[in-house]
Design a protein around this motif. Structure first.
Motif, short mmCIF file in Angstrom:
data_model
loop_
_atom_site.label_atom_id
_atom_site.label_comp_id
_atom_site.label_asym_id
_atom_site.label_seq_id
_atom_site.Cartn_x
_atom_site.Cartn_y
_atom_site.Cartn_z
N LEU A 192 0.74 -1.22 0.03
CA LEU A 192 -0.04 -0.02 -0.03
C LEU A 192 0.75 1.06 0.09
O LEU A 192 1.88 1.43 0.72
N ASP A 193 0.51 2.17 -0.90
CA ASP A 193 0.94 3.49 -0.81
C ASP A 193 1.13 3.86 0.47
O ASP A 193 -0.14 4.14 1.09
N GLU A 196 1.10 7.09 2.14
CA GLU A 196 0.19 8.12 2.25
C GLU A 196 -1.26 7.61 2.07
O GLU A 196 -2.26 8.20 2.81
N TYR A 197 -1.77 6.86 1.11
CA TYR A 197 -2.96 6.51 0.95
C TYR A 197 -3.51 5.49 2.05
O TYR A 197 -4.50 5.45 2.57
N ASN A 204 -4.48 7.54 4.90
CA ASN A 204 -5.93 8.21 4.88
C ASN A 204 -6.75 7.19 4.93
O ASN A 204 -7.79 7.41 5.76
N GLN A 249 -15.29 3.27 0.96
CA GLN A 249 -14.14 3.80 0.46
C GLN A 249 -14.18 3.57 -0.96
O GLN A 249 -14.56 2.52 -1.52
N GLN A 287 -9.16 5.56 -7.01
CA GLN A 287 -8.92 6.72 -6.39
C GLN A 287 -8.90 7.76 -7.28
O GLN A 287 -8.62 8.99 -6.91
N SER A 304 -5.21 3.56 -10.20
CA SER A 304 -4.86 3.45 -8.96
C SER A 304 -4.25 1.95 -8.64
O SER A 304 -3.52 2.16 -7.65
N ASN A 316 -0.35 2.80 -9.08
CA ASN A 316 0.13 3.67 -7.83
C ASN A 316 -0.08 3.00 -6.79
O ASN A 316 0.28 3.72 -5.56
N HIS A 317 -0.40 1.63 -6.68
CA HIS A 317 -0.38 1.18 -5.25
C HIS A 317 -1.32 1.57 -4.13
O HIS A 317 -1.40 1.94 -3.19
N ARG A 318 -2.50 2.00 -4.98
CA ARG A 318 -3.64 2.68 -4.24
C ARG A 318 -5.02 1.79 -4.70
O ARG A 318 -5.83 2.19 -4.58
N LEU A 349 -7.80 -0.68 -3.30
CA LEU A 349 -8.27 -0.71 -2.25
C LEU A 349 -8.27 -2.35 -1.70
O LEU A 349 -7.83 -2.70 -0.53
#
Length: 338
Positions: free
Chosen positions: A230-231, A233-234, A237, A251, A255, A268, A271-273, A275
């Motif tokens: 997982l990113d 920063e993500y 959040n 969620q 993203q 998403s 960018n390792h975002r 879910l």
């Protein structure tokens, strides 16, 4: 993206396309008569204009509820994978033994919308159009309404009258499955690895409950850790919203553009975002990662994704269909069967 990487991705992309064609050819041979009885414009003589009627009824609903398109797309998927595209997910049970009572279907919604549309169709063409066909049309219209492809739907399905909880529990792919696991679930439905990758991108619209991915935030390996994929920063959040006390929160799955059917899902994931663990897994496999990368980093391939998605949805819509004299056409989709 380096040119050598793009060349490699393109080569694998072509391999995926060839594989899909091969599997499609095999599918045509193995599905036999049932598939052959599905056709475009099946209701032209018995209920002319029914697809327009369904679309217009849904457009009014979509305008009131922007979350409904994703729900109807998911509803069709969950119906097809459990026991075939026969609307048996719509059936109810007093004893809690129907498909819709299974844990994987706990957050599925859209039943009422299908029932409302079916009622309008019944006014024009009584006992003519199946709930299963309406669900297939609704999924297509949901995709198109959110700016996705306007693919053509085959019709001629009939409805099943047996709904078993265990079918959904056994056949629906898990949210935490890796590519090997997911490929197995899709292969059981005569769908290829490319189909799996493409259909996963239905997550470009919609949401997931925190409980579906909380283990990635709080207990990834069983040691109270977080998924390193997982990113950061993500992940931060997500933990701010999906606290242990608020697992019912939701969620967005994409993203980048959560209400638009596009390649934002692939961005998403890239960018390792992503879910869900099942979505993140696509970036970790040598066969699926090139497709994800290509769609995430090269906007010119978006039309290819739309074409791929249309083909895969057509194939999914053929899973264990009932046609001819098999099954029924009922006036109400969500009846009790016990």
């Amino acid at each position: 993206m380096a040119s050598s990487s793009l060349s490699s991705s393109s080569s694998l992309f072509r391999r995926l396309a060839v594989l899909q064609l091969a599997v499609a050819a095999t599918l045509i041979l193995t599905l036999g008569g049932a598939q052959a009885q599905l056709q475009y414009d099946y209701y032209n003589e018995t209920c002319p204009g029914v697809e327009d009627l369904v679309r217009e009824a849904l457009l009014a609903k979509f305008a009131d509820d922007m979350t409904l398109p994703a729900s109807l797309l998911r509803l069709h998927f969950h119906d097809c994978f459990a026991a075939g595209c026969d609307a048996t997910i719509m059936l109810k049970s007093h004893n809690g033994t129907a498909q819709r009572d299974a844990d994987p279907n706990a957050t599925v919604r859209g039943y009422e919308a299908i029932e409302d549309v079916k009622a309008k169709v019944e006014e024009s063409c009584p006992l003519t159009v199946s709930c299963a066909d309406i669900m297939a049309m609704a999924a297509r219209d949901a995709v198109n309404f959110t700016r996705g492809p306007a693919y053509q739907v085959e019709t001629g399905r009939r409805d099943g009258n047996v709904s078993r909880k265990e079918d959904a529990e056994r056949s629906l792919p898990p949210a935490d499955g890796n590519v090997t696991v997911l490929t197995g679930y899709f292969a059981a439905q005569n769908l290829s690895m490319k189909d799996m990758t493409v259909l996963s991108a239905a997550h470009t619209i919609g949401v997931a409950h925190c409980s579906s991915f909380s283990n990635r935030l709080y207990n990834y390996t069983g040691a109270g850790d977080q998924d390193p994929a997982l990113d950061p920063e993500y992940a931060k959040n997500l933990t701010a919203v999906c606290t242990p006390e608020h697992m019912a929160s939701v969620q967005t799955l994409d993203q980048v553009s959560p209400t638009t059917f596009d390649t934002g899902y692939f961005q998403s994931v890239y960018n390792h975002r992503a879910l869900l663990a099942s979505d993140a897994a696509l970036l970790e496999d040598s066969f699926t990662a090139p497709y994800v990368t290509l769609m995430a980093t090269n906007a010119s391939y978006a039309p290819a994704f739309f074409q791929d998605f249309s083909v895969s949805m057509l194939k999914m819509g053929r899973i264990a269909v009932r046609t001819g004299t098999d099954g029924e056409i009922r006036a109400t989709c969500a009846i009790y069967v016990d």
